[in-house]
Design an enzyme around this catalytic site. Structure first.
Site, mmCIF file in Angstrom:
data_model
loop_
_atom_site.group_PDB
_atom_site.id
_atom_site.type_symbol
_atom_site.label_atom_id
_atom_site.label_comp_id
_atom_site.label_asym_id
_atom_site.label_seq_id
_atom_site.Cartn_x
_atom_site.Cartn_y
_atom_site.Cartn_z
ATOM 1 N N LYS A 167 5.004 36.644 -20.315
ATOM 2 C CA LYS A 167 5.979 35.788 -18.563
ATOM 3 C C LYS A 167 7.317 36.341 -19.784
ATOM 4 C CE LYS A 167 5.982 34.603 -14.648
ATOM 5 N NZ LYS A 167 6.117 36.055 -13.598
ATOM 6 N N ASP A 193 0.877 37.636 -14.256
ATOM 7 C CA ASP A 193 1.097 37.555 -12.798
ATOM 8 C C ASP A 193 0.627 38.490 -12.217
ATOM 9 O OD1 ASP A 193 3.293 37.904 -13.615
ATOM 10 O OD2 ASP A 193 4.251 36.966 -11.749
#
Ligand code: NAD
Length: 360
Positions: free
Chosen positions: A190, A222
């Site tokens: 991330k 994600d």
């Protein structure tokens, strides 16, 4: 010939059922090879010894060549203080064995393609990837604390920390694994938000220079969670930190069928591995002979392969599982009505696998 020492942790809930099945299958595949030593851990150890992983249990595992674990936990121990919960025993065991790399294959058995919840055209492209999750660092092992910010307000924090060497050693596991496969590594982080992820990306890039044949991609976590269900056939080896790996590997388990089907291996520097199914203690079906033992049986096969270099025997077990599934035998978790399949109990599944190993 001296026997191979294996510490065996049956644990709680369905743990003892799936472990019993696995020991019988291992004995059939490699008769007389193992000295299994039972070790107390989990809720049952809290009841008996007041803690989830007593020091003598950890010592037995550390002195063994491999550890085979069922599952731990259950509602009975949910009110234990956080430091004494069954899951804490699991974290202590992983740290005590210094197993930093968790390897979870996500492979769809051809005969189970119909159990895949993805669209047929996506599943038909084939699913065969491995998630390599960093296991003893990151947020699960950082400082956890609840503190007061004012008289009437509390806050909590969990610290995520990674050192360069922790990232480097797991990256090497990923690239080496990819070298024996399709030579693609996807590193998941991330990095658009987290500082640990930016360091992660930098070090993974650096390690990749030692493996010029391997193609390296980066994905934000994600996006990775979306791509795993959109184009799972594109993935070969995924490497990621502890919490992201925990979440993505459960997603992967559903893509390939049931949580009851998937094994995992956790390895340290010296191959003294920890082998377990990815599922928990499933209290909802414990004691009913409904638990699918295949995840644990395949974890046993991974143990033969990674800790003992017994590839022939591991093949026998994996082929036996494939045969039994192709023959249409199914425990409830992988059964679909109206397809001519045979619904059987967990112990019947074990018996069918033993028969197939015998005739392999
Ligand atoms: P779970 O994996 O135990 O169960 C989730 C669902 O999957 C349940 O419906 C269960 O019946 C089913 N399932 C799991 N394994 C199965 C199998 N082999 N065959 C057929 N069906 C199976 O997860 P949970 O319900 O979130 O957790 C139950 C307990 O297990 C909790 O106490 C949790 O903390 C613990 N847990 C332990 C481990 C471990 O020991 N490694 C891992 C995860 C959860």
């Amino acid at each position: 010939m001296s026997k191979k020492n294996v510490a065996v942790i049956p644990g709680d809930g369905i743990g003892p059922e799936v472990i019993k099945a696995t020991l019988e299958v291992l004995e059939q595949a490699a008769p007389g090879e193992f000295d299994f030593q039972e070790v107390a851990m989990g809720g049952n150890a809290i009841d008996k010894y007041g803690e989830p992983l007593p020091e003598f249990s950890l010592k037995t595992c550390q002195n063994s060549q491999a550890t085979l674990l069922g599952a731990v936990g259950g509602a009975k121990w949910d009110n234990q203080p956080p430091e004494n919960r069954p899951e804490k025993g699991l974290l202590k065991l992983r740290a005590g064995l210094k197993v930093f790399a968790n390897i979870r294959p996500a492979k769809i058995f051809a005969s189970l393609a119909s159990a895949c919840p993805l669209r047929k055209d996506i599943a038909e492209k084939g699913i065969d990837f491995i998630i390599i999750r960093e296991l003893i660092g990151g947020i699960y092992f950082g400082k956890h604390e609840t503190f007061k910010t004012s008289e009437n307000e509390r806050a909590a924090r969990d610290v995520m920390e990674y050192s360069e060497s922790e990232i480097r050693r797991i990256a090497h596991v990923a690239f080496k694994t990819a070298m024996s496969r399709r030579k693609i590594v996807t590193s998941v982080d991330k990095a658009n938000v987290l500082t640990t992820s930016r360091l992660w990306r930098e070090i993974v890039e650096d390690v990749s220079k030692e493996y010029p044949e391997v193609k390296l991609n980066h994905l934000y976590v994600d996006n990775a969670s979306m791509q795993l269900i959109k184009i799972p056939s594109d993935f070969d080896v995924i490497v990621t930190e502890n919490m992201f790996g925990d979440i993505l590997s459960d997603e992967a388990s559903q893509i390939t069928g049931s949580i009851g089907m998937i094994p995992s291996a956790s390895l340290g520097e010296n191959n003294c591995g920890l082998y377990e199914p990815i599922h928990g203690s499933a209290p909802d079906i414990a004691g009913q002979d409904k638990a699918n033992p295949i995840g644990t049986i395949l974890a046993g096969a991974m143990m033969l392969r990674y800790s003992f270099n017994m590839n022939k025997e591991a093949d026998k077990i994996e082929n036996a599982v494939d045969k039994v599934l192709t023959d249409g035998f199914r425990t409830a978790d992988i059964y679909t009505e109206g397809q001519g399949l045979k619904l059987i109990s967990g112990s019947q599944m074990k018996n069918e696998i033993i028969k197939a190993v015998k005739h392999a």
